[in-house]
Design a protein around this motif. Structure first.
Motif, PDB file in Angstrom:
ATOM      1  N   ASN A  10      64.220  26.798  33.700  1.00  0.00           N
ATOM      2  CA  ASN A  10      65.191  27.884  33.725  1.00  0.00           C
ATOM      3  C   ASN A  10      65.171  28.609  32.380  1.00  0.00           C
ATOM      4  O   ASN A  10      65.007  27.963  31.334  1.00  0.00           O
ATOM      5  CB  ASN A  10      66.614  27.356  33.955  1.00  0.00           C
ATOM      6  CG  ASN A  10      66.832  26.922  35.400  1.00  0.00           C
ATOM      7  OD1 ASN A  10      66.023  27.181  36.278  1.00  0.00           O
ATOM      8  ND2 ASN A  10      67.944  26.257  35.636  1.00  0.00           N
ATOM      9  N   CYS A  18      61.499  30.642  38.617  1.00  0.00           N
ATOM     10  CA  CYS A  18      60.527  31.014  39.659  1.00  0.00           C
ATOM     11  C   CYS A  18      60.022  29.753  40.352  1.00  0.00           C
ATOM     12  O   CYS A  18      60.300  28.634  39.906  1.00  0.00           O
ATOM     13  CB  CYS A  18      59.352  31.773  39.042  1.00  0.00           C
ATOM     14  SG  CYS A  18      58.331  30.766  37.951  1.00  0.00           S
ATOM     15  N   LEU A  64      60.331  40.937  37.328  1.00  0.00           N
ATOM     16  CA  LEU A  64      61.647  41.563  37.116  1.00  0.00           C
ATOM     17  C   LEU A  64      61.506  43.000  36.628  1.00  0.00           C
ATOM     18  O   LEU A  64      62.238  43.892  37.077  1.00  0.00           O
ATOM     19  CB  LEU A  64      62.465  40.741  36.109  1.00  0.00           C
ATOM     20  CG  LEU A  64      62.907  39.351  36.578  1.00  0.00           C
ATOM     21  CD1 LEU A  64      63.762  38.682  35.513  1.00  0.00           C
ATOM     22  CD2 LEU A  64      63.667  39.436  37.901  1.00  0.00           C
ATOM     23  N   CYS A  76      67.296  32.945  34.913  1.00  0.00           N
ATOM     24  CA  CYS A  76      66.215  33.201  35.878  1.00  0.00           C
ATOM     25  C   CYS A  76      65.267  32.018  35.973  1.00  0.00           C
ATOM     26  O   CYS A  76      65.301  31.099  35.146  1.00  0.00           O
ATOM     27  CB  CYS A  76      65.444  34.459  35.486  1.00  0.00           C
ATOM     28  SG  CYS A  76      64.606  34.310  33.906  1.00  0.00           S
ATOM     29  N   ILE A  89      57.705  35.694  35.600  1.00  0.00           N
ATOM     30  CA  ILE A  89      59.076  36.192  35.759  1.00  0.00           C
ATOM     31  C   ILE A  89      59.248  37.604  35.199  1.00  0.00           C
ATOM     32  O   ILE A  89      59.711  38.508  35.908  1.00  0.00           O
ATOM     33  CB  ILE A  89      60.069  35.192  35.104  1.00  0.00           C
ATOM     34  CG1 ILE A  89      59.995  33.855  35.844  1.00  0.00           C
ATOM     35  CG2 ILE A  89      61.473  35.754  35.100  1.00  0.00           C
ATOM     36  CD1 ILE A  89      60.772  32.730  35.199  1.00  0.00           C
ATOM     37  N   VAL A  95      60.624  34.930  42.338  1.00  0.00           N
ATOM     38  CA  VAL A  95      61.380  34.973  41.079  1.00  0.00           C
ATOM     39  C   VAL A  95      62.844  35.251  41.413  1.00  0.00           C
ATOM     40  O   VAL A  95      63.144  36.101  42.245  1.00  0.00           O
ATOM     41  CB  VAL A  95      60.819  36.085  40.163  1.00  0.00           C
ATOM     42  CG1 VAL A  95      61.737  36.331  38.968  1.00  0.00           C
ATOM     43  CG2 VAL A  95      59.415  35.708  39.689  1.00  0.00           C
ATOM     44  N   TRP A  96      63.746  34.502  40.763  1.00  0.00           N
ATOM     45  CA  TRP A  96      65.174  34.742  40.986  1.00  0.00           C
ATOM     46  C   TRP A  96      65.858  35.026  39.654  1.00  0.00           C
ATOM     47  O   TRP A  96      65.391  34.587  38.599  1.00  0.00           O
ATOM     48  CB  TRP A  96      65.833  33.547  41.710  1.00  0.00           C
ATOM     49  CG  TRP A  96      65.717  32.236  40.982  1.00  0.00           C
ATOM     50  CD1 TRP A  96      64.748  31.298  41.138  1.00  0.00           C
ATOM     51  CD2 TRP A  96      66.592  31.729  39.962  1.00  0.00           C
ATOM     52  NE1 TRP A  96      64.961  30.238  40.282  1.00  0.00           N
ATOM     53  CE2 TRP A  96      66.092  30.482  39.549  1.00  0.00           C
ATOM     54  CE3 TRP A  96      67.757  32.221  39.356  1.00  0.00           C
ATOM     55  CZ2 TRP A  96      66.704  29.704  38.558  1.00  0.00           C
ATOM     56  CZ3 TRP A  96      68.375  31.452  38.367  1.00  0.00           C
ATOM     57  CH2 TRP A  96      67.841  30.208  37.985  1.00  0.00           C
ATOM     58  N   VAL A  97      66.974  35.752  39.735  1.00  0.00           N
ATOM     59  CA  VAL A  97      67.716  36.101  38.519  1.00  0.00           C
ATOM     60  C   VAL A  97      69.182  36.273  38.887  1.00  0.00           C
ATOM     61  O   VAL A  97      69.501  36.703  40.000  1.00  0.00           O
ATOM     62  CB  VAL A  97      67.138  37.394  37.886  1.00  0.00           C
ATOM     63  CG1 VAL A  97      67.275  38.594  38.822  1.00  0.00           C
ATOM     64  CG2 VAL A  97      67.793  37.715  36.544  1.00  0.00           C
ATOM     65  N   ARG A  98      70.050  35.913  37.961  1.00  0.00           N
ATOM     66  CA  ARG A  98      71.476  36.159  38.169  1.00  0.00           C
ATOM     67  C   ARG A  98      72.161  36.322  36.805  1.00  0.00           C
ATOM     68  O   ARG A  98      71.625  35.870  35.783  1.00  0.00           O
ATOM     69  CB  ARG A  98      72.130  35.010  38.944  1.00  0.00           C
ATOM     70  CG  ARG A  98      72.247  33.689  38.172  1.00  0.00           C
ATOM     71  CD  ARG A  98      73.335  32.837  38.789  1.00  0.00           C
ATOM     72  NE  ARG A  98      73.407  31.462  38.349  1.00  0.00           N
ATOM     73  CZ  ARG A  98      74.062  31.030  37.267  1.00  0.00           C
ATOM     74  NH1 ARG A  98      74.617  31.889  36.420  1.00  0.00           N
ATOM     75  NH2 ARG A  98      74.114  29.743  36.985  1.00  0.00           N
TER      76      ARG A  98
END
Ligand SMILES: Cc1cc2nc3c(=O)[nH]c(=O)nc-3n(C[C@H](O)[C@H](O)[C@H](O)COP(=O)(O)OP(=O)(O)OC[C@H]3O[C@@H](n4cnc5c(N)ncnc54)[C@H](O)[C@@H]3O)c2cc1C
Length: 384
Positions: A226, A261, A289, A259, A285, A248-251
């Protein structure tokens, strides 16, 4: 020899949730938790991204998370705890026709299971989140309530503080079987505890614990890194937890962003290998993004850490319930990337099974060990 009605190996969120629920359902039972490292510094629980979502493809996983969010909204408040639940939703994006079809199918399952999720056309997506590049997208799916993120360690500590279970700092080093049951649990300190039931809640070590009873459990430690980053010009309309088609995730995370992946290479790792994979940020990532939003072109990584999924190689879903032959040995393992949100329901269900002999609240039997024996995966299409 010490004695306990129930012995739980592993005292992080899952072991603690089961112990707390046993206390609620059957306060007459003695419960002992064996935890090797009460600092929990390397536990999945402490290193988690702490998300909860209802966007699964399997209706049982939706129901488990709905139970989880309901619990998180209500019970910690009674404990005087604020778990900081941010219900900003998850936003899944698809960029192919087949991906859009999967989102539609999932949406039907999720709505059928009572989840508050909506599909967004690319125009609707653009009008809600104007900073996103939507030209390549085909459809999006957004959770409107009951999804977001919360304080993972707070949940674990809440369970711990409100349970009467005995907690021993020690290591489970062996299981003694007699007449087809776990008769006692051996500890690294040299002690032994006779038990009526034994519960494996050892996270990424679950396979080693199962092997002590001669059981094959296809669960491996897999590394997930992370990252937090600072954004020079953050997106103006906020952001849910967004899952890009690339994986890929992000918050948002306070004034920063969090973020990660799905790694391209994802081998089992050594239990003590917590070296973050920095190159994932640089190579996977950040490019994904920056392509998705100009707001993410100028970002600066702030921190990174790696944790281990207890990765169920068969189907990335939990294994919960009793072993079909060693009937007083219970699993609560293999949660892969969604065990934190499942802790309330799994804690409840496994406690019911141990104390009352069957599931009462949610029928968790599709998660049973027998599917491992049959080599029949429980398909879940929404895995991150
Ligand atoms: C980077 C990352 C991100 C994640 N993001 C999410 C998310 O967004 N949402 C979500 O729901 N889930 C997420 N997860 C998964 C979630 O964190 C886990 O599924 C969950 O915390 C599992 O809890 P656990 O109690 O089973 O395991 P753990 O927290 O790993 O605890 C297992 C415990 O067992 C103890 N133990 C092991 N062997 C022994 C032994 N022999 N004797 C005594 N004690 C022993 C260990 O010391 C440890 O404390 C994530 C995980 C990671 C690593």
């Amino acid at each position: 020899m010490m004695q306990s009605d129930v012995v739980i190996c592993g005292g992080a969120v899952i072991g603690s949730a089961i112990a707390w629920n046993l206390g609620q359902i059957a306060p007459e039972l003695t419960v002992t938790i064996i935890e090797r490292d009460p600092s929990f510094q390397h536990s999945s629980t402490a290193l988690s991204a702490s998300g909860i979502r209802q966007q699964f493809s399997d209706p049982l996983n939706v129901a488990i998370s709905r139970f989880g969010v309901d619990f998180i909204k209500k019970t910690p408040t009674r404990w005087g705890l604020d778990l900081n639940l941010h219900q900003q939703g998850y936003l899944y994006l698809s960029n192919t026709d087949s991906g859009a079809q999967i989102l539609r199918e999932n949406h039907a399952v999720q709505c059928g299971a009572g989840a508050d999720v909506t599909l967004l056309s690319t125009d609707e997506l653009k009008s809600r989140f104007s900073h996103l590049n939507t030209g390549d997208l085909t459809l999006a799916s957004l959770g409107l309530s009951g999804e977001g993120w919360f304080d993972s360690v707070g949940l674990m500590q809440g369970y711990q503080a409100h349970s009467n279970a005995t907690r021993l700092k020690d290591e489970v080093s062996g299981l003694k079987l007699q007449s087809g049951k776990v008769a006692s649990v051996r500890l690294a300190s040299g002690s032994e505890i006779a038990c009526g039931a034994f519960i494996n809640a050892a996270g990424p070590y679950a396979a080693e614990i199962a092997a002590m009873a001669g059981i094959n459990l296809p669960i491996e430690p897999r590394k997930r890194t992370n990252f937090t980053f600072d954004c020079a010009t953050p997106p103006q309309h906020g952001l849910p937890l967004m899952i890009d088609p690339s994986g890929v995730w992000v918050r948002p995370e306070g004034r920063h962003f969090l973020c990660g992946c799905i790694p391209e290479n994802d081998p089992a790792v050594a239990h003590d290998d917590f070296e973050p994979r920095f190159q994932e940020f640089e190579e996977i990532i950040w490019p994904a993004l920056a392509a998705r939003s100009p707001a993410f072109e100028a970002i600066k990584m702030q921190a990174m850490w790696a944790g281990h999924y207890a990765y169920n190689v068969l189907d990335q879903n939990a294994v919960a319930g009793a072993h079909p032959e060693i009937e007083n040995l219970y699993f609560a393992n293999g949660f892969s990337g969604h065990g934190l949100q499942q802790a309330p329901a799994i804690g409840r269900g496994v406690a019911e099974l141990v104390a009352q002999g069957s599931y009462k609240t949610l029928d968790l039997s599709p998660l049973g060990y027998d599917r491992i024996l049959r080599n029949e995966p429980l398909l879940e299409k929404c895995v991150i």
